[in-house]
Every structure is written in structure tokens, then in C-alpha cells.
Design an enzyme around this catalytic site. Structure first.
Site, PDB file in Angstrom:
ATOM      1  N   THR A 202      12.402   0.750  47.371  1.00  0.00           N
ATOM      2  CA  THR A 202      12.953   0.023  46.232  1.00  0.00           C
ATOM      3  C   THR A 202      12.406  -1.322  46.259  1.00  0.00           C
ATOM      4  OG1 THR A 202      14.391  -0.769  48.429  1.00  0.00           O
ATOM      5  CG2 THR A 202      15.210   1.250  46.907  1.00  0.00           C
ATOM      6  N   PRO A 203      12.582  -2.322  45.318  1.00  0.00           N
ATOM      7  CA  PRO A 203      11.999  -3.692  45.028  1.00  0.00           C
ATOM      8  C   PRO A 203      12.893  -4.537  45.355  1.00  0.00           C
ATOM      9  CG  PRO A 203      13.266  -2.666  42.880  1.00  0.00           C
ATOM     10  CD  PRO A 203      13.336  -1.798  43.979  1.00  0.00           C
ATOM     11  N   TRP A 204      12.481  -5.940  45.259  1.00  0.00           N
ATOM     12  CA  TRP A 204      13.086  -7.076  45.432  1.00  0.00           C
ATOM     13  C   TRP A 204      14.039  -7.668  44.386  1.00  0.00           C
ATOM     14  CZ3 TRP A 204      12.123 -10.569  41.920  1.00  0.00           C
ATOM     15  CH2 TRP A 204      10.830 -10.530  41.067  1.00  0.00           C
ATOM     16  N   ARG A 213      21.770   3.004  43.860  1.00  0.00           N
ATOM     17  CA  ARG A 213      21.469   3.881  42.691  1.00  0.00           C
ATOM     18  C   ARG A 213      20.720   5.087  43.392  1.00  0.00           C
ATOM     19  NH1 ARG A 213      19.404   0.965  37.512  1.00  0.00           N
ATOM     20  NH2 ARG A 213      17.526   1.638  38.039  1.00  0.00           N
ATOM     21  N   LYS A 228      12.665   2.311  52.243  1.00  0.00           N
ATOM     22  CA  LYS A 228      11.918   1.370  52.381  1.00  0.00           C
ATOM     23  C   LYS A 228      12.128   0.222  51.502  1.00  0.00           C
ATOM     24  CE  LYS A 228       7.888  -1.054  51.934  1.00  0.00           C
ATOM     25  NZ  LYS A 228       7.809  -2.102  51.003  1.00  0.00           N
ATOM     26  N   GLU A 231       9.614  -6.187  51.509  1.00  0.00           N
ATOM     27  CA  GLU A 231       9.470  -7.006  52.613  1.00  0.00           C
ATOM     28  C   GLU A 231      10.104  -8.531  51.991  1.00  0.00           C
ATOM     29  OE1 GLU A 231       6.803  -5.052  51.708  1.00  0.00           O
ATOM     30  OE2 GLU A 231       7.231  -3.876  53.206  1.00  0.00           O
ATOM     31  N   SER A 282       6.317  -1.172  40.097  1.00  0.00           N
ATOM     32  CA  SER A 282       5.475  -1.209  38.932  1.00  0.00           C
ATOM     33  C   SER A 282       4.821  -0.084  38.610  1.00  0.00           C
ATOM     34  CB  SER A 282       4.201  -2.068  39.384  1.00  0.00           C
ATOM     35  OG  SER A 282       3.444  -1.458  40.270  1.00  0.00           O
ATOM     36  N   VAL A 285       1.776   1.240  40.980  1.00  0.00           N
ATOM     37  CA  VAL A 285       2.061   1.957  42.052  1.00  0.00           C
ATOM     38  C   VAL A 285       2.825   3.163  41.707  1.00  0.00           C
ATOM     39  CG1 VAL A 285       3.544   1.495  44.316  1.00  0.00           C
ATOM     40  CG2 VAL A 285       2.338  -0.281  43.075  1.00  0.00           C
ATOM     41  N   GLU A 303      11.281   4.853  38.248  1.00  0.00           N
ATOM     42  CA  GLU A 303      11.544   4.065  37.406  1.00  0.00           C
ATOM     43  C   GLU A 303      10.851   2.662  37.447  1.00  0.00           C
ATOM     44  OE1 GLU A 303      12.881   0.729  36.181  1.00  0.00           O
ATOM     45  OE2 GLU A 303      14.329   0.593  37.661  1.00  0.00           O
ATOM     46  N   ARG A 331      18.714 -13.151  32.562  1.00  0.00           N
ATOM     47  CA  ARG A 331      19.566 -12.400  33.580  1.00  0.00           C
ATOM     48  C   ARG A 331      18.392 -12.386  34.996  1.00  0.00           C
ATOM     49  NH1 ARG A 331      21.810  -6.750  35.479  1.00  0.00           N
ATOM     50  NH2 ARG A 331      20.187  -6.309  33.777  1.00  0.00           N
ATOM     51  N   CYS A 337      13.532  -5.116  34.966  1.00  0.00           N
ATOM     52  CA  CYS A 337      12.829  -4.556  34.366  1.00  0.00           C
ATOM     53  C   CYS A 337      13.256  -4.019  32.950  1.00  0.00           C
ATOM     54  CB  CYS A 337      12.668  -2.778  35.134  1.00  0.00           C
ATOM     55  SG  CYS A 337      13.949  -2.200  35.425  1.00  0.00           S
TER      56      CYS A 337
END
Length: 532
Positions: A202-204, A213, A228, A231, A282, A285, A303, A331, A337
Site C-alpha cells: 500500500t502507498p503513503w 480496501r 507492506k 515506509e 506507480s 512498479v 491499482e 484533495r 491517483c
């Protein structure tokens, strides 16, 4: 597979700034979990101290229901993007810890998958109740580590919790089929069964919602997960994991490892026990994950990046278009995204819209997310600001004009002025790639056909927006747009009850809604013979 840490960084940006910051001298646990007075600004310090004393700031990974240090004692600093100051140091984990988390998830899968749907549903419902009971604390924690305004952060907590509630209900609706047999002595059945251990990366930018989700439908189906998180924002994930245990979700069903992205990713991809990878981040990745998952033929849902067009036709209600465009563009400081990456305005109202939009943007208050009335916080870090600046300079060098903003904010750090830029052309970086910042580029078009062509002229296909008063046009354009999500006269379209996902290079699969369950299920056909 030869991936560098940078290349395997699982975040919205796949750039070098995502490499973890390792502490040369790992701190003792009692110190690394403490917020010292000289580290934080006064407001943030008081919030962090209160959250720490309440047990909401966790600094260890979560494996098999136990809080665990990195095996080599290394840590990563988690900083407040509004101040640049350290919140805490968290464990920097790698392949060994991830393999143990996978083993723990596999052990838990044996029993969790055999629980009844009603039992799993009750656990998820309790998790939802706990998240909502602590939405203020979770929102504060998110603002600390991610920077978004507190009101927006608390809104994300409610949004993230909605997936847990929805899938608590959907857990009881995993239906199979009885197929009419071709021979009288046979019975044909279809069962849906959990895929197994899931690796969730998952992203930041949405530290809670992007976890729930994925994790909520996985758990509802009977899967177990290894999360994961980024960081840059691991604290919200760790707090959510603590609440999952309090909700009665058994040890090992939810695990969290963070740290060395390359090593963690390699372990998840290499393990035959991990049967599914779900990723938000991204496109670059995502492609590497698809390739890496091939060696063990894992299910993959992705996604990925977007390049959302926001099309405003001459017949649009200007007030509705302004409100919707502001919402979808700014926002989370433009770091989503599905943000409007290109604002396409029909020539008849182009100047009028540009002036009204600029006036509205100029009144936006920028500041620390804890500040009163703040609607835009900082960007996540310096590299994000450099990217925005480079895209802006590219556009200016090719003839675009800045109407308002266009530079770092006087607040310093990673704050950037909300910016409106006009005379943008399709060859500019702002039109070709996702800027992921508070830059609103305005492009002019003449006809509906031209708008559709411009909107579809990209490899991305996640979200698109239309503003028009014509019902006929809304149908024509919605069907012609090559995007997985389309908002008509609305800028905020994400909801737990509707499928979320893209086409083309914006990803595979869907999250949310009843369709999101399919990503975590396998279909089994059973033929019973000699039944007569």
C-alpha cells in the site's frame, strides 16, 4: 531479480527519494517509541505525546499477533512532512521478517478459512466499530505522518472503515452455484473458496483506506494477509493492526512488515505460500510486480497511476463545475491517483472558468494539517516538490502561463502554493504524466469529439470527470471515455459500494463493491457421479 531498492519502492512515486532512511545506531525500544520535546513543534508534539501515551504510536512490526523488532535492530525515521521533524523510529524489516510473517499468515489461514462466514463477519464488524470509535486518534496520527488536513484525515478514517463494514456484510454472501447436469446420474456444483495468503502493498497517500480496501475483502473471504505499508506512513497501518487484534481477528491473520522495500517485495513474490498480490502505486512498479508474480503464477490486482481528464463543457453549470473540479484537483494537495491531472475546458467558457477557478483557488488556506481552516497541507517530501517544480518549468518553457501560485509556499518545508496554469498543450509533461501535486493545468478544446480524443490520448485509464447539463452528452461521453471510473457533475466519486479500478496501464482488477470480493476467491467445480 536484480531490482534496486529504488526500483522496488512500493509507493505512488517510484523514485530514488523513497529509499528508507536507516538509523546508523538503532535506538533501544524505550527510546525509539518516545516523542522527545526537542524533536517536534509544539502542536504536533502535544498530539504525538497524547497518541503515544494512549498506545496509538507503534514502532515495531506485527507478526503472528506479536510486536516485533527488526532482527538486525535497524530502524527508519518517520517524519512529519509539515515540520520535517521526527515522530518516531520504526523497525526496518526485510526478507527474513517477511518470510516469518508469511509463515504466520499461512498457519492462521488453516483455521481462519474454516471459520463460518458469520464468525468472520462478526470480527470484521468489531474491527469497524473500533476504527470508528477511534477515528479522531487515527485521523490525528494520519495528519502527523502524512500531512493532510485533520478534517480530511478523519474523513479518510470513515471512508476506510466503510470498507470494513461493507465486507463484514458481504462475507455472508459468497454464493456458489448448482449447474443443471448433462447426465441424470451426475450433480454439478461450483464453490468459491479463499485464494490463500495475500501480500498487500500500500502507498503513503491514503495510509488507512488503501489498507482496508484490500484487507477487509481478503479477510471476509477467509484469506490472511501480510501488509507492506509505505515506509513514509507506517504508523496508521500499525495502529489499524492493533485494533484488528482487539476486534478478535486471530493472531497471524493480519501481519505488518515495513522497511527494506526490495527485500520485502522479493520475499512476497518468491513465496509459493503467497497466492495473491494486491498493490496500489506507480505503473512502473506494478509492471515489475506482474513480472515477479509470474514465477509462482500468483493472482495479481493492481491499482496504478492515472492521468485523469476533467472535461468542462460550455453547457455546464459553472458553480457545480467549479466545486467539483476544486474537490477532485486539490484533495490531499493533489496527491491522489484520481486527481484531475488535466482540466479540459470548452473554448466558449474557457476564460470565464479560468478566472473563476483562479479566484476560488487563491482563497485556499495552506498550512499544517492541525491548523484551523487549513484545506491544503504539505507535499509528502522534497522529491515530490522537485517533481512538481520540474513539470511546471517544462510547461512554462513551452508557452504555458501561470495564473496564480507557481512556487514553493512562504511556509517553507514541502508546502507548495495551489497553482493554476493556462495555455497548456498536449506535448507538455503536465498533460502526459501524473504530476501528483497542487497544479491545475487548463487546456482548451472546441468540440465534444476533440475533448474525447484529448482525454483518451494517454496510456492511463483510471478516472475521468465530465461537467455538462446535457443528459445525452453525459451518456455519449461517459461511454466513449477509456477509463474505469467516470464522474458526471461530481468530483468525489469513490465509495465502498462501487467498483474502483482502471483500464489500460492503470491496472487490473477492481476494489470495493461486491466485485472486490472476486479478487480473493478461487472457483472450484465439483462433479458428483453415480447419483441415481
Amino acid at each position: 531479480m536484480g531490482w534496486t531498492r529504488t526500483g522496488m519502492a512500493f509507493h505512488r512515486y517510484s523514485l530514488s527519494f523513497l529509499s528508507p532512511r536507516l538509523s546508523a545506531h538503532p535506538l533501544p525500544r524505550s527510546l525509539s517509541a518516545t516523542i522527545s520535546s526537542h524533536q517536534m513543534s509544539t502542536d504536533a508534539q502535544s498530539v504525538a505525546a497524547r497518541l503515544n501515551s494512549a498506545g496509538f504510536i507503534r514502532s515495531q512490526g506485527f507478526i503472528g499477533g506479536k510486536w516485533t523488532d527488526a532482527y538486525d535492530g535497524k530502524t527508519i525515521e518517520v517524519t512529519n512532512p509539515a515540520t520535517g521533524e521526527v515522530i518516531t523510529n520504526v523497525s526496518c524489516m526485510g526478507g527474513r521478517e517477511t518470510n516469518d510473517a508469511i509463515a504466520s499468515a499461512q498457519d492462521a489461514f488453516v483455521s481462519w478459512s474454516k471459520q463460518t462466514a458469520a464468525e468472520r463477519s462478526k470480527c470484521l464488524r468489531k474491527w469497524y466499530d473500533l476504527i470508528m470509535a477511534h477515528k479522531e486518534e487515527l485521523g490525528q496520527l494520519m495528519t502527523l505522518e502524512q500531512g493532510k488536513p485533520l478534517k480530511e484525515a478523519i474523513g479518510e478514517v470513515s471512508y476506510g472503515a466503510s470498507f470494513v463494514e461493507f465486507y463484514a456484510e458481504e462475507a455472508k454472501r459468497i454464493y456458489g452455484d448448482i449447474i443443471p447436469a448433462t447426465l441424470p446420474d451426475r450433480r454439478l456444483f461450483v464453490l468459491k473458496q479463499p485464494v490463500g495468503v495475500v501480500g498487500a502493498i500500500t502507498p503513503w497517500n491514503f495510509p488507512l483506506a488503501m489498507i482496508t480496501r484490500k484487507v477487509a475483502p481478503a479477510l471476509a473471504c477467509g484469506c490472511t494477509v501480510v501488509i507492506k505499508p509505505s515506509e513514509l506512513t507506517p504508523l496508521t497501518a500499525l495502529a489499524a493492526a492493533e485494533l484488528s487484534i482487539q476486534a478478535g481477528i486471530p493472531p497471524g491473520a493480519v501481519n505488518v512488515v515495513m522497511g527494506n522495500a526490495s527485500d520485502i517485495g522479493e520475499a512476497l513474490l518468491a513465496s509459493p505460500q503467497v497466492r495473491k498480490i494486491t498493490f496500489t502505486g506507480s505503473t512502473a512498479v506494478g509492471k515489475k510486480l506482474m513480472a515477479g508474480a509470474a514465477s509462482t503464477v500468483k493472482k495479481v490486482s493492481l491499482e496504478l497511476g492515472g492521468n485523469a481528464p476533467c472535461i468542462i463543457f460550455d453547457d455546464a453549470d459553472l458553480d457545480v463545475a467549479l466545486k467539483g473540479t476544486l474537490a477532485t484537483k486539490f484533495r490531499n494537495s493533489g496527491q491522489t491517483c484520481v486527481c484531475a491531472n488535466r482540466i479540459l475546458v470548452q473554448e466558449g467558457i474557457y476564460d470565464k472558468f479560468a478566472n473563476a477557478f483562479s479566484n476560488a483557488v487563491s482563497s485556499m488556506k495552506v498550512g499544517d494539517g492541525f491548523g484551523e481552516g487549513v484545506v491544503q497541507g504539505p507535499l509528502i517530501n522534497d522529491a515530490a516538490v522537485h517533481k512538481v517544480e520540474s513539470f511546471l518549468q517544462d510547461a512554462i518553457s513551452k508557452g504555458a502561463k501561470v495564473l496564480i501560485g507557481g512556487k514553493r509556499h512562504s511556509l517553507g518545508m514541502t508546502f507548495f502554493e495551489p497553482t493554476v496554469i493556462t495555455d497548456v498543450k498536449s506535448e507538455m509533461l503536465l498533460s502526459r504524466e501524473e504530476v501528483f501535486g497542487p497544479i491545475a493545468p487548463l487546456l482548451k478544446f472546441k468540440t465534444e469529439e476533440e475533448a474525447i480524443r484529448m482525454a483518451n490520448d494517454t496510456n492511463a485509464g483510471l478516472a475521468a470527470y465530465i461537467f455538462t447539463s446535457s443528459i445525452k452528452r453525459s451518456w455519449r461521453v461517459s461511454e466513449a471515455l477509456e477509463y474505469g471510473l467516470v464522474g458526471v457533475n461530481e468530483g468525489l466519486i469513490s465509495t465502498e459500494v462501487a467498483p474502483f479500478g482502471g483500464v489500460k496501464q492503470s491496472g487490473l482488477g477492481r476494489e470495493g463493491s461486491k466485485y472486490g470480493m472476486d479478487e480473493y476467491l478461487e472457483i472450484k467445480y465439483i462433479c458428483l457421479g453415480n447419483m441415481s
